[in-house]
Design a protein around this motif. Structure first.
Motif, short mmCIF file in Angstrom:
data_model
loop_
_atom_site.label_atom_id
_atom_site.label_comp_id
_atom_site.label_asym_id
_atom_site.label_seq_id
_atom_site.Cartn_x
_atom_site.Cartn_y
_atom_site.Cartn_z
N SER A 154 0.83 -1.21 0.00
CA SER A 154 0.00 0.00 0.00
C SER A 154 0.86 1.25 0.00
O SER A 154 0.52 2.26 -0.62
N ILE A 155 2.00 1.21 0.71
CA ILE A 155 2.91 2.35 0.72
C ILE A 155 3.53 2.54 -0.66
O ILE A 155 3.58 3.66 -1.20
N ALA A 156 4.02 1.45 -1.24
CA ALA A 156 4.62 1.54 -2.58
C ALA A 156 3.62 2.03 -3.61
O ALA A 156 3.97 2.81 -4.50
N ALA A 157 2.37 1.60 -3.48
CA ALA A 157 1.33 2.04 -4.43
C ALA A 157 1.12 3.54 -4.32
O ALA A 157 0.95 4.23 -5.34
N GLU A 158 1.13 4.08 -3.10
CA GLU A 158 0.96 5.52 -2.96
C GLU A 158 2.15 6.27 -3.53
O GLU A 158 2.00 7.33 -4.15
N ILE A 159 3.35 5.74 -3.34
CA ILE A 159 4.54 6.39 -3.89
C ILE A 159 4.46 6.46 -5.41
O ILE A 159 4.74 7.49 -6.03
N VAL A 160 4.07 5.35 -6.04
CA VAL A 160 3.94 5.32 -7.51
C VAL A 160 2.85 6.28 -7.96
O VAL A 160 3.02 7.03 -8.93
N ALA A 161 1.71 6.27 -7.27
CA ALA A 161 0.61 7.16 -7.64
C ALA A 161 1.02 8.62 -7.51
O ALA A 161 0.71 9.45 -8.38
N HIS A 162 1.75 8.94 -6.45
CA HIS A 162 2.20 10.32 -6.26
C HIS A 162 3.20 10.72 -7.35
O HIS A 162 3.14 11.84 -7.88
N ARG A 163 4.08 9.81 -7.72
CA ARG A 163 5.10 10.11 -8.72
C ARG A 163 4.47 10.41 -10.07
O ARG A 163 4.95 11.29 -10.80
N HIS A 164 3.41 9.70 -10.42
CA HIS A 164 2.82 9.85 -11.75
C HIS A 164 1.45 10.53 -11.72
O HIS A 164 0.72 10.47 -12.70
#
Length: 387
Positions: free
Chosen positions: A344-354
């Protein structure tokens, strides 16, 4: 092309010519982004893809034709239409434009060093004219932030503006295009430059040597981050718990400040605070939220988050600085285990990046963020177009 540097470097060292078909622009649901390449070498080997399968066969044929005949750089455009969707059209409904270039290592002294830079994790940008006058199409200049570059686009002033664009792309670690217009007085016709960059892997700093950190370190490594785990407690910060990550025993805020002072943090750096202990969290976040990094997230309940905000305001942080904090960290996936929480943390990081939304794609949100709306039919599907 740079995404295939490891494979292409061997060919360059052996003097094996090859043709690259590189995506220069996309619209709609085109599956591959600018910089993606399909390569065919003189021995017939194929590397990479430009469409996930939709038009790769047609692009492969065009590459073989260039190897066997006219080596002049050319542009291809593929798109979607009812008539051609089952043929060489993009069935997903997008459009892509590519540039085909013939590379002969013996005639391009810049090629092998640029590919070597990528494989040795040194920052480098390759700038190519992908739209413009015939005399400039396909010309290349190599830009390095700390060492001499190579090549030329044919004019010293044009080289300077290309270097400026490349430097900006290198700073963000992105690949994309830059437009040069007539008003810039650098060229007699408008030009489009494709800037392909390769930079050292972005950093992800995890504070708190807990099981969630171990799971996050594994996922982040898979995503291409260079991971560091830091904790002041030597008992927990055991390297064997975090394979593939650098492990540091230090007070979190002191380590973060030392990295900032050494200029090892940049606009792609991600900071995840998992210590869940105010004596570590508060001084660490007070520093992190004032740094020009990409993302700062902190673990904790909503009650912990509210108390943390109060304490940080008392420490002098502004509302604008506090708005950068992703807390409670992660997306709502219903996570229970450390592995699920890390996801869930990694998913938020990816979503924030893109700039992703994090909502299910079936709700109708765009699949490829940043793409423009595709036209139903392009001018010429799979046919070379004039630059």
């Amino acid at each position: 092309m740079l995404e295939l540097a490891a494979e292409l470097l061997g060919r360059a060292l052996r003097g094996v010519p090859f043709v690259t078909a590189t995506v220069t622009s996309v619209a709609g649901s085109a599956p591959r982004q600018p910089g993606s390449s399909l390569v065919v070498d003189a021995d017939g080997a194929v590397l990479g893809n430009v469409s996930g399968g939709c038009v790769d066969a047609a692009v492969h044929d065009a590459c073989q034709q260039m190897l066997a005949g006219d080596r002049t750089p050319r542009v291809l455009r593929f798109g979607y239409s009812d008539a051609e969707a089952i043929g060489v059209g993009l069935t997903c409904g997008g459009t892509i434009e590519l540039i085909l270039r013939h590379h002969d290592p013996a005639a391009e002294p810049w090629l092998e060093p640029a590919l070597a830079d990528v494989t040795q994790d040194r920052p480098v940008a390759v700038v190519t004219v992908v739209r413009g006058p015939d005399t400039h199409l396909g010309r290349v200049i190599v830009v390095r932030p700390d060492r001499p570059g190579a090549g030329t686009l044919g004019d010293e002033r044009l080289d300077q503006v290309a270097e400026a664009h490349a430097t900006a792309f290198l700073h963000t670690g992105q690949t994309g295009t830059a437009e040069i217009g007539l008003a810039d007085s650098y060229c007699r016709e408008p030009m489009t430059l494709l800037v392909e960059t390769s930079t050292p892997a972005p950093r992800l700093l995890v504070f708190g040597a807990i099981d969630h950190a171990a799971a996050l370190a594994r996922i982040a490594t898979f995503l291409g981050y260079r991971v560091t785990v830091c904790d002041a407690r030597a008992t927990f910060a055991a390297p064997e718990r975090f394979p593939g990550a650098d492990v540091v025993v230090d007070w979190p805020h002191r380590y973060l400040q030392s990295e900032a002072e050494a200029d090892r943090l940049d606009g792609r750096t991600v900071i995840c605070v998992l210590t869940h202990d105010p004596k570590f969290d508060l001084p660490l976040l007070a520093s992190a939220l004032r740094m020009p990094v990409a993302y700062v997230g902190a673990m904790g309940s909503r009650r912990t988050h509210d108390e943390r905000l109060t304490r940080l305001r008392e420490a002098g942080l502004t509302d604008r600085e506090l708005d950068r904090l992703h807390s409670p960290i992660g997306l709502d996936l219903g996570a229970r285990t450390p592995q699920e929480t890390a996801l869930s943390i990694a998913a938020e990081i990816v979503a924030h990046r893109h700039a992703g939304t994090g909502v299910p794609l079936r709700t109708g949100v765009p699949i490829h963020h940043g793409s423009t709306t595709a036209r139903p039919v392009v001018d010429a599907v799979g046919v070379p177009v004039s630059p």
